[in-house]
Enzyme design. Structure first.
Site, PDB file in Angstrom:
ATOM      1  N   HIS A  86      28.776 101.624  84.614  1.00  0.00           N
ATOM      2  CA  HIS A  86      27.983 102.697  84.010  1.00  0.00           C
ATOM      3  C   HIS A  86      27.750 102.407  82.538  1.00  0.00           C
ATOM      4  O   HIS A  86      28.356 101.487  81.980  1.00  0.00           O
ATOM      5  CB  HIS A  86      28.691 104.045  84.173  1.00  0.00           C
ATOM      6  CG  HIS A  86      30.029 104.086  83.505  1.00  0.00           C
ATOM      7  ND1 HIS A  86      31.160 103.553  84.085  1.00  0.00           N
ATOM      8  CD2 HIS A  86      30.427 104.553  82.294  1.00  0.00           C
ATOM      9  CE1 HIS A  86      32.199 103.701  83.271  1.00  0.00           C
ATOM     10  NE2 HIS A  86      31.781 104.307  82.159  1.00  0.00           N
ATOM     11  N   HIS A  88      27.165 104.546  78.536  1.00  0.00           N
ATOM     12  CA  HIS A  88      27.127 105.786  77.762  1.00  0.00           C
ATOM     13  C   HIS A  88      26.026 105.620  76.721  1.00  0.00           C
ATOM     14  O   HIS A  88      25.966 104.586  76.057  1.00  0.00           O
ATOM     15  CB  HIS A  88      28.452 106.054  77.047  1.00  0.00           C
ATOM     16  CG  HIS A  88      29.641 105.928  77.950  1.00  0.00           C
ATOM     17  ND1 HIS A  88      29.803 106.727  79.054  1.00  0.00           N
ATOM     18  CD2 HIS A  88      30.709 105.098  77.907  1.00  0.00           C
ATOM     19  CE1 HIS A  88      30.931 106.382  79.667  1.00  0.00           C
ATOM     20  NE2 HIS A  88      31.495 105.396  78.998  1.00  0.00           N
ATOM     21  N   GLU A  93      32.759 103.029  73.124  1.00  0.00           N
ATOM     22  CA  GLU A  93      34.065 103.036  73.764  1.00  0.00           C
ATOM     23  C   GLU A  93      34.829 101.764  73.368  1.00  0.00           C
ATOM     24  O   GLU A  93      34.250 100.679  73.311  1.00  0.00           O
ATOM     25  CB  GLU A  93      33.880 103.113  75.283  1.00  0.00           C
ATOM     26  CG  GLU A  93      35.111 103.596  75.997  1.00  0.00           C
ATOM     27  CD  GLU A  93      34.828 103.964  77.464  1.00  0.00           C
ATOM     28  OE1 GLU A  93      33.660 103.929  77.894  1.00  0.00           O
ATOM     29  OE2 GLU A  93      35.814 104.269  78.170  1.00  0.00           O
ATOM     30  N   HIS A 132      29.354  98.723  81.615  1.00  0.00           N
ATOM     31  CA  HIS A 132      30.742  98.247  81.618  1.00  0.00           C
ATOM     32  C   HIS A 132      31.522  98.811  82.794  1.00  0.00           C
ATOM     33  O   HIS A 132      31.149  99.827  83.387  1.00  0.00           O
ATOM     34  CB  HIS A 132      31.434  98.609  80.298  1.00  0.00           C
ATOM     35  CG  HIS A 132      31.510 100.082  80.024  1.00  0.00           C
ATOM     36  ND1 HIS A 132      30.424 100.805  79.572  1.00  0.00           N
ATOM     37  CD2 HIS A 132      32.530 100.964  80.146  1.00  0.00           C
ATOM     38  CE1 HIS A 132      30.777 102.061  79.409  1.00  0.00           C
ATOM     39  NE2 HIS A 132      32.052 102.201  79.767  1.00  0.00           N
TER      40      HIS A 132
END
Ligand SMILES: *[C@@H]1O[C@H](CO)[C@@H](O)[C@H](O)[C@H]1NC(C)=O
Ligand SMILES: *[C@@H]1O[C@H](CO)[C@@H](O)[C@H](O)[C@H]1NC(C)=O
Ligand SMILES: *[C@@H]1O[C@H](CO)[C@@H](O)[C@H](O)[C@H]1NC(C)=O
Ligand SMILES: *[C@@H]1O[C@H](CO)[C@@H](O)[C@H](O)[C@H]1NC(C)=O
Ligand SMILES: *[C@@H]1O[C@H](CO)[C@@H](O)[C@H](O)[C@H]1NC(C)=O
Ligand SMILES: *[C@@H]1O[C@H](CO)[C@@H](O)[C@H](O)[C@H]1NC(C)=O
Length: 504
Positions: A86, A88, A93, A132
């Site tokens: 997925h 973001h 992150e 990732h």
């Protein structure tokens, strides 16, 4: 402005005086508003389970005023991905390995997909819009995550099952290979939490020595630079940039995210510190929220008016904007993960007055070959540059050629002369070959057997002075060394031991 600052100070003062006991500093769950606190490792920390994975949130959106989320994932090893791939769009992150092993995949746009195996202390950066996923590989693994901005824990609250444990166990040791979102219909419904499924992503499995692609990653073999803004990158434990600060004891700062390299809104570093006394530590008051997580050793930290707290591995201390704190250690070596909102945290301040350290590269001892002769000549002229030697062998093209030819002839015709070199495999010379950092010519013959040490002098060299100087060396050799061979024959691989020990 002045009045409001005074009011702010006054309200802090009141707050700090009222709650100045250690018991009140220690919490089991991150609070719903910013205040100083310490959460011990494995305390509840809003724990939730998702499949086999146990997530804890030691700094949250509410506890940091949305500056960042600090979380940990404990899980058994798994044959499946920990989450479906997925991206973001709004959150950066950061993956840090506290212990065990996990694999991390990251791909930005059309760039080549990157995969790394992370062991203790290794780090991976997943900027926004980077596809990732990860997989836990060892039975007792703990990933530490830093997500910016804060509030990302909401996703896990929504997906997970609240968890409590009478023993504060790291995780429940059952292996079922369940990933946190194995059901594609679940992950595709998570866009309101800034999770966008990338179900076409095929995690590559062609890792060699912990990395794919294999070329140029220097994974656990050489320097790992911080990436450029917006691109994923990986820093193996101890292989990234390092700075030595000797202002308050010795501290080694290893930045993982900086304002300069990533144009980020926050900084992330490890800080290793030597033993020091409380009197020799400065008081910081920062314009951004900050947190420490102990990676090794014992951290002493005093926040606001609370008494000094003693933190061990995995314990977290949170410091809100504008609250004074000081930290030190009473044991020989303590290593911390440090995250700071904004760009003027403890790490950035220490780096400003620190010395850049270089990673010790493995130097390799090898036999030199005929191709090395020109590089040896250049190295010789670089090193022997004092006026006396420059007079005897001047820095002219003719003298360079004489020097190269002398060695070339010796190497080709005198098998009793051994040429060895030490190369730095991580730096290249102008020919793209591993750079020679040292060399030696070792003559197994006695002077009478080998004849003249040098061929006739070149016209650029002062012949009489050369005769006097080099002839003097030759006479001195006979006087000091006599007729005895001061060596014994060894396999070239044993040469290192021989050179180090004077044992023959
Ligand atoms: C789970 O824990 C959170 C606090 O972490 C709480 O707000 C929520 O109500 C709990 N949910 C359930 C179902 O108990
Ligand atoms: C920087 O941080 C602030 C507050 O923490 C946030 O509102 C802002 O969106 C951040 N900027 C970026 C580029 O992430
Ligand atoms: C987990 O996955 C591995 C590798 O795919 C497999 O060998 C193992 O049997 C699985 N374990 C369980 C409990 O499903
Ligand atoms: C992420 O991608 C979206 C399009 O999907 C774009 O609108 C947004 O600006 C990107 N964000 C960053 C930080 O690149
Ligand atoms: C993997 O590591 C081994 C041991 O260090 C080394 O001999 C080998 O060349 C490495 N493989 C690659 C492809 O770098
Ligand atoms: C040849 O190379 C060696 C080092 O390998 C050096 O010590 C020596 O002085 C060189 N030059 C000549 C003219 O022999």
């Amino acid at each position: 402005m002045l009045t409001s600052s005074l009011l702010l100070l006054a309200s802090f003062g009141v707050c700090l005086v009222q709650s100045a006991t250690l018991e009140e500093l220690y919490l089991h769950n991150a609070p719903s508003f910013p205040r100083p606190y310490v959460i011990p490792h494995y305390a509840n920390s809003h724990a939730v389970t998702i499949g086999d994975q146990l997530y804890r949130f030691t700094v949250t959106g509410p506890s940091s005023d949305n500056a960042f989320t600090l979380m940990s994932t404990n899980a058994p090893s798994s044959g499946a991905l920990g989450v479906l791939p997925h991206i973001h769009k709004r959150h950066s992150e950061n993956f840090f390995n506290l212990k065990g092993r996990f694999q991390l995949w990251a791909q930005k746009g059309a760039d080549e997909q990157q995969a790394r195996l992370l062991t203790q202390g290794d780090y991976g950066s997943v900027p926004r819009n980077t596809t990732h996923t990860f997989q836990i590989l060892d039975p007792d693994t703990e990933m530490v995550g830093v997500v910016v901005p804060g509030g990302f824990e909401e996703l896990f609250y929504a997906l997970g099952t609240n968890y409590t444990s009478g023993t504060d166990t790291p995780f429940v040791p059952a292996v079922s290979n369940s990933s946190s979102t194995s059901d594609p219909s679940i992950i595709t419904s998570l866009q309101k939490f800034d999770v966008y499924a990338q179900l076409d992503f095929e995690p590559r499995r062609d890792l060699v020595n912990g990395t794919a692609p294999v070329d140029n990653s220097n994974w656990h073999t050489g320097d790992n630079a911080l990436g450029t803004s917006g691109k994923p990158y990986f820093v193996a434990n101890g292989y990234g940039p390092k700075y030595l600060s000797s202002k308050y004891g010795y501290q080694v700062i290893q930045p993982l995210v900086t304002k300069q390299a990533q144009d980020a809104n926050y900084t992330l570093s490890t800080i290793s510190l030597s033993r020091q006394t409380k009197d020799n530590t400065p008081t910081y008051i920062l314009p951004g929220a900050a947190a420490f997580e102990v990676l090794e050793g014992v951290l002493m930290i005093q926040i606001g008016n609370y008494p000094v707290a003693t933190l061990y591995t995995g314990d977290v201390a949170f410091i809100p904007v504008g609250v004074a704190f000081t930290y030190y250690t009473e044991v020989p070596f303590t290593k911390l993960l440090y995250v700071n909102s904004g760009s003027n945290g403890v790490d950035s301040q220490l780096i400003k007055g620190a010395k850049r350290m270089s990673t010790p590269n493995p130097l390799v001892l090898e036999l030199a070959t005929i191709e090395d002769i020109p590089a040896i000549t250049e190295l010789w002229f670089t090193v022997f540059n004092d006026p006396g030697m420059r007079h005897l062998i001047p820095d002219t093209p003719g003298a360079h050629e004489w020097f190269t030819e002398a060695n070339r002839t010796d190497m080709l015709t005198k098998p009793y002369q051994k040429y060895i070199k030490v190369v730095d495999a991580n730096t290249k010379d102008t020919q793209g070959r591993a750079r020679i950092v040292a060399y030696a010519k070792w003559d197994l013959a006695m002077p009478d057997e080998r004849g003249a040490r040098f061929p006739p002098w070149h016209g650029d060299m002062p012949g009489q002075d050369c005769d006097a100087f080099f002839g003097g060396l030759e006479r001195a050799r006979r006087r000091v060394m006599g007729d005895r061979k001061h060596y014994c024959k060894l396999d070239p691989r044993e040469l290192t031991a021989y050179l180090l020990c004077d044992c023959c």
